[in-house]
Design a protein around this motif. Structure first.
Motif, short mmCIF file in Angstrom:
data_model
loop_
_atom_site.label_atom_id
_atom_site.label_comp_id
_atom_site.label_asym_id
_atom_site.label_seq_id
_atom_site.Cartn_x
_atom_site.Cartn_y
_atom_site.Cartn_z
N ASP B 7 -3.98 -3.50 2.56
CA ASP B 7 -2.93 -4.24 3.29
C ASP B 7 -1.39 -4.06 2.93
O ASP B 7 -1.32 -4.24 1.65
CB ASP B 7 -3.26 -5.65 3.58
N PRO B 8 -0.32 -4.02 3.56
CA PRO B 8 -0.36 -3.59 5.02
C PRO B 8 -0.88 -2.25 5.31
O PRO B 8 -1.19 -1.15 4.39
CB PRO B 8 0.87 -3.63 5.32
N HIS B 10 0.86 0.05 7.10
CA HIS B 10 2.25 0.64 7.08
C HIS B 10 3.14 0.01 6.52
O HIS B 10 3.32 -1.28 7.06
CB HIS B 10 2.26 1.10 8.51
N LYS B 11 4.10 0.27 5.62
CA LYS B 11 5.33 -0.28 5.11
C LYS B 11 6.44 0.57 5.37
O LYS B 11 6.43 1.59 4.68
CB LYS B 11 5.04 -0.44 3.54
N THR B 13 10.60 0.59 4.33
CA THR B 13 11.55 -0.24 3.56
C THR B 13 12.61 0.72 3.15
O THR B 13 12.43 1.86 3.41
CB THR B 13 10.81 -0.68 2.28
N VAL B 19 8.10 -2.77 -3.17
CA VAL B 19 6.99 -3.07 -2.43
C VAL B 19 5.83 -3.33 -3.06
O VAL B 19 5.47 -2.67 -4.51
CB VAL B 19 6.85 -1.77 -1.49
N PHE B 21 1.54 -3.37 -2.45
CA PHE B 21 0.42 -3.32 -1.57
C PHE B 21 -0.88 -3.99 -2.34
O PHE B 21 -1.09 -3.95 -3.31
CB PHE B 21 -0.20 -1.63 -1.45
N THR B 111 -2.36 2.78 2.79
CA THR B 111 -1.15 2.00 3.12
C THR B 111 -0.08 3.06 3.09
O THR B 111 -0.07 3.85 2.28
CB THR B 111 -0.77 0.91 2.20
N LEU B 113 3.55 4.40 3.14
CA LEU B 113 4.90 3.88 2.82
C LEU B 113 5.91 5.10 3.32
O LEU B 113 5.74 6.17 3.06
CB LEU B 113 4.93 3.78 1.23
#
Lengths: 113, 116
Positions: B7-8, B10-11, B13, B19, B21, B111, B113
């Motif tokens: 989670d998540p 998709h990030k 930023t 960040v 994860f 995830t 990024l």
């Protein structure tokens, strides 16, 4: 250092064709060898493995034989299906899967009707 | 067996932001691994834990990267001061080491990024 070399893709086949994806490795000692598969939108899944020379791993109709003399672990399937379309990764490690895996760059397989 | 959960998914930023994860391994697995996968490449090992102990971290890409597994269950991977080159898929895997035998790793969906 350790490395894995795979044939470049994409590989495009008709359904029921024979599949070979080549994989060779460079390593000090005798690693364990793996094939992982990644279907679109999903995570990596272990397909098969072999832990010593001359071992044959097999699963879902796929096979690969650990060849120490040629440092190879080629993936084969006698008759591919559309559902086999995915990216296939060859990998090695020295502890039967429990330590860091070294992956090849992956080979995309597309199977058409 | 509910699988490895990340989670998540998709990030997105901005460059320079931090960040974090999260990875939840398969419950009975005592080993947890982090990998990074860039487009067109295979996963690249970053670090791994056995229970709460981080057994190797030399492959973390820079001192901006850090990972924790404080209670030997879930793990977090943090990237500080993100850069464009950090854009990638970050994968988590877990495995069981029982009676001295290592079992294969099971991977999460990752995830992704994206750095703007």
């Amino acid at each position: 250092g350790d490395s894995v070399t795979q044939m470049e893709g994409p590989v495009t086949l008709s359904e029921e064709a024979f599949l070979t994806i080549n994989c060779t490795y460079t390593a000090t000692g005798y690693p364990s060898l793996f094939w992982y598969v990644q279907y679109p939108g999903e995570g990596l899944q272990l397909l098969l493995k072999a832990t010593k020379a001359d071992d044959k791993g097999s699963n879902k109709g796929f096979e690969a034989t650990y060849r120490k003399e040629t440092t190879s672990f080629h993936l084969e399937k006698g008759s591919v299906q559309v559902s086999d379309s995915a990216v296939y990764f060859c990998a090695l490690d020295f502890t039967g899967g429990g330590n860091k895996l070294t992956f090849g760059t992956g080979t995309q397989l597309k199977v058409e009707l | 067996d509910t699988g490895v959960s990340q989670d998540p998914r998709h990030k997105i930023t901005k460059r320079g932001q931090n960040v974090t994860f999260r990875c939840d391994p398969i419950s009975e697995h005592n080993r947890l691994y982090w990998y990074r996968q860039t487009l067109g490449q295979g996963p690249e090992f970053l670090t791994y834990f056995q229970n709460e102990a981080q057994l190797e971290k030399s492959r973390l890409l820079s001192d901006r990267f850090s990972a924790e597994r404080p209670k030997g269950s879930f793990s977090t991977l943090e990237i500080q001061r993100t850069e464009q080159g950090d854009s990638a898929m970050y994968l988590c895997a877990s495995s069981d080491r029982g009676q001295g035998v290592d079992q294969p790793q099971h991977f999460g969906d990752g995830t992704r990024l994206s750095i703007l």
